[in-house]
Motif scaffolding. Sequence first.
Motif, short mmCIF file in Angstrom:
data_model
loop_
_atom_site.label_atom_id
_atom_site.label_comp_id
_atom_site.label_asym_id
_atom_site.label_seq_id
_atom_site.Cartn_x
_atom_site.Cartn_y
_atom_site.Cartn_z
N VAL A 195 4.95 -21.59 -6.04
CA VAL A 195 4.15 -22.05 -5.15
C VAL A 195 4.08 -21.32 -3.72
O VAL A 195 2.85 -21.16 -3.17
CB VAL A 195 4.62 -23.69 -4.81
CG1 VAL A 195 3.73 -24.22 -3.66
CG2 VAL A 195 4.69 -24.54 -6.00
N ASP A 216 -2.42 -28.04 -7.37
CA ASP A 216 -3.35 -27.26 -7.76
C ASP A 216 -2.85 -26.00 -8.44
O ASP A 216 -3.83 -25.67 -9.48
CB ASP A 216 -3.96 -26.67 -6.46
CG ASP A 216 -4.88 -27.40 -5.71
OD1 ASP A 216 -5.45 -28.36 -6.24
OD2 ASP A 216 -5.04 -27.19 -4.64
N ARG A 256 -0.66 -31.07 -2.39
CA ARG A 256 -1.98 -30.59 -2.67
C ARG A 256 -1.92 -29.29 -3.42
O ARG A 256 -2.39 -28.85 -4.37
CB ARG A 256 -3.02 -30.34 -1.57
CG ARG A 256 -4.44 -30.30 -2.13
CD ARG A 256 -5.39 -30.40 -1.00
NE ARG A 256 -5.13 -29.70 0.10
CZ ARG A 256 -4.71 -30.27 1.40
NH1 ARG A 256 -4.34 -31.68 1.44
NH2 ARG A 256 -4.15 -29.43 2.45
N ASN A 257 -1.07 -28.46 -2.81
CA ASN A 257 -0.80 -26.86 -3.23
C ASN A 257 -0.06 -26.77 -4.65
O ASN A 257 -0.44 -26.19 -5.68
CB ASN A 257 0.31 -26.03 -2.43
CG ASN A 257 -0.66 -25.90 -0.88
OD1 ASN A 257 -1.94 -25.86 -0.85
ND2 ASN A 257 -0.09 -25.79 0.09
N GLU A 289 -0.30 -31.21 2.72
CA GLU A 289 -0.78 -30.15 1.92
C GLU A 289 -0.01 -29.56 0.93
O GLU A 289 -0.37 -28.84 0.12
CB GLU A 289 -0.68 -28.89 3.42
CG GLU A 289 -0.87 -27.61 3.16
CD GLU A 289 -0.65 -26.73 4.21
OE1 GLU A 289 -1.41 -26.19 4.80
OE2 GLU A 289 0.72 -26.64 4.51
N ARG A 347 1.94 -18.21 -4.22
CA ARG A 347 0.29 -18.71 -4.13
C ARG A 347 -0.17 -19.04 -2.86
O ARG A 347 -0.99 -18.67 -2.29
CB ARG A 347 0.10 -19.73 -5.54
CG ARG A 347 -1.27 -20.11 -5.37
CD ARG A 347 -2.28 -19.03 -5.84
NE ARG A 347 -2.06 -18.68 -7.26
CZ ARG A 347 -2.66 -19.14 -8.23
NH1 ARG A 347 -3.49 -20.27 -8.01
NH2 ARG A 347 -2.39 -18.97 -9.63
N TYR A 348 0.59 -20.08 -2.42
CA TYR A 348 0.38 -20.76 -1.11
C TYR A 348 1.29 -20.38 0.12
O TYR A 348 2.18 -20.86 -0.03
CB TYR A 348 0.04 -22.06 -1.19
CG TYR A 348 -0.85 -22.66 -2.20
CD1 TYR A 348 -2.18 -22.39 -2.08
CD2 TYR A 348 -0.28 -22.84 -3.59
CE1 TYR A 348 -3.19 -22.61 -2.81
CE2 TYR A 348 -1.42 -23.16 -4.50
CZ TYR A 348 -2.57 -23.29 -4.41
OH TYR A 348 -3.71 -23.41 -5.38
#
Length: 483
Positions: free
Chosen positions: A426, A413, A409-410, A406, A429-430
């Motif tokens: 990061v 992205d 992937r974050n 996960e 955003r996530y």
Amino acid sequence: MPAVAQVLELAQLAERDAAWKLLRADSAPVVAGLLGTHLGGDERRVDAEELYERIDADLERLRAQGLVLPLTAKGYCGEWRSAGFLVRRPSSEARGETLELSPDAIAGIRFLQGRAAPRSRVTESRLASLAAQVRRLAIDTDPDVSARIALLEEEIESIGRRIESLRSGDETAIDEDRALERARDVLAQAADVPDDFARVRAEFETLNASLRAKIVESDVSQASVVDEVFRGIDHISDSDAGRSFAAFSQLVLDPALGVAFEADIRRILDRGFARDLTSDERRALRSFLTTLKGRSAEIHDVITLFARALRRYVQSQDYQRDRVLRTLLREAQHAGVEAAAHTRPWYPTSLTLDLSAVALSSVGAIDLHDPAEFAATEEVVTQTASLASIEELRAIARETEIDFDELTRNVNDLLAEVPSCTVADVLARYPATQGAGSVIGLLSIAAEQGTVDDEPEVLAWQGADGVPRAAIVAAHRFTGAVT
């Protein structure tokens, strides 16, 4: 004996004699001083631990004087025992061991002590004693009875003249200086007697070992010692040393002699010259007969113990087992000598040798198995098997492991939109779905595949309990796609 033979004999003696080893040792002053003090006086046998403690204290004082003594008392005593200066025996009063001087060490220490405090050997009392012994030997060994009677009558006449001289007042008591010299000469001779007991005991130990070797080494048809032991012959007591010691012991234990000796000692100690004797000399005179009785009883016990052990060894037929073992060992040695011409000791073979002994350990090292320690403390509940949910398994895995898939992937992205980003970017955003686990995972990926800036940054996330948290760390930056 020719000079060459004398030299060769002394050379062999120098190699095996412990007294000689002690005299030529660099540490002879330390050995003689420590062991002579702690084991050469009234106390001849000391518990090993107690001796270590005493010598350790002396070693500390010697080191303070500048002597280089690297070992402990236990280490030195081990070396001295290997060199033959000390003899180790099991303690009869408590568990443990005792240490005492060997006969050779006593001889070496007495020589050094004599050199440190020499005393005159040519004294009136010593010459008078020698003359009296020579006279007695001449009388006792004369085969002519009439001549022996004549010599004894001369002694009687001499004694009679002396009695008359005493009655007339012509002969007075010897002066105190001569009396003191005689007393100290007697003490010097008496000091050598207790040391002889150590040598006597060593002789009996050698005799006992020799008899056992004869029993084992001799063939069945030549085992005369075995037959004699079965017939009740006591080889220990009947040996020359045994008979000699029995006569000595009988004399020491003679009640009449003991009473007369004690009375003489009391009279001597009441004389005026006795005041010039030291306290140690007075104590040695007073306790001399008691010391002889004690040492004599000890040697007698040793003789009895050896005799009983030898008889038990023969009667129990244990010597036959030892003979078989000796034969097998010799066969193995002969086979080894023959095989040495064809193979080397380190050459691997297909043979497996099982050791006949087990590893020894103390009782305290044994860990007993207690089944109660493994008993279940709660009631065991039986669960019905059901179909597992993939979502539940993922949830369980996320509780125990960081979800790097996960996080990777974050990051990737976000990097698709900007050229670089930090961990704080990061997280902005996530959100951290695993709380601190997500933050640690991002920092770990950035440390391995990104860069670390000098400027700090603030990381903010929400814990699994819903409480906002923050941390200040060095800025970790992602500059390219991570895997």
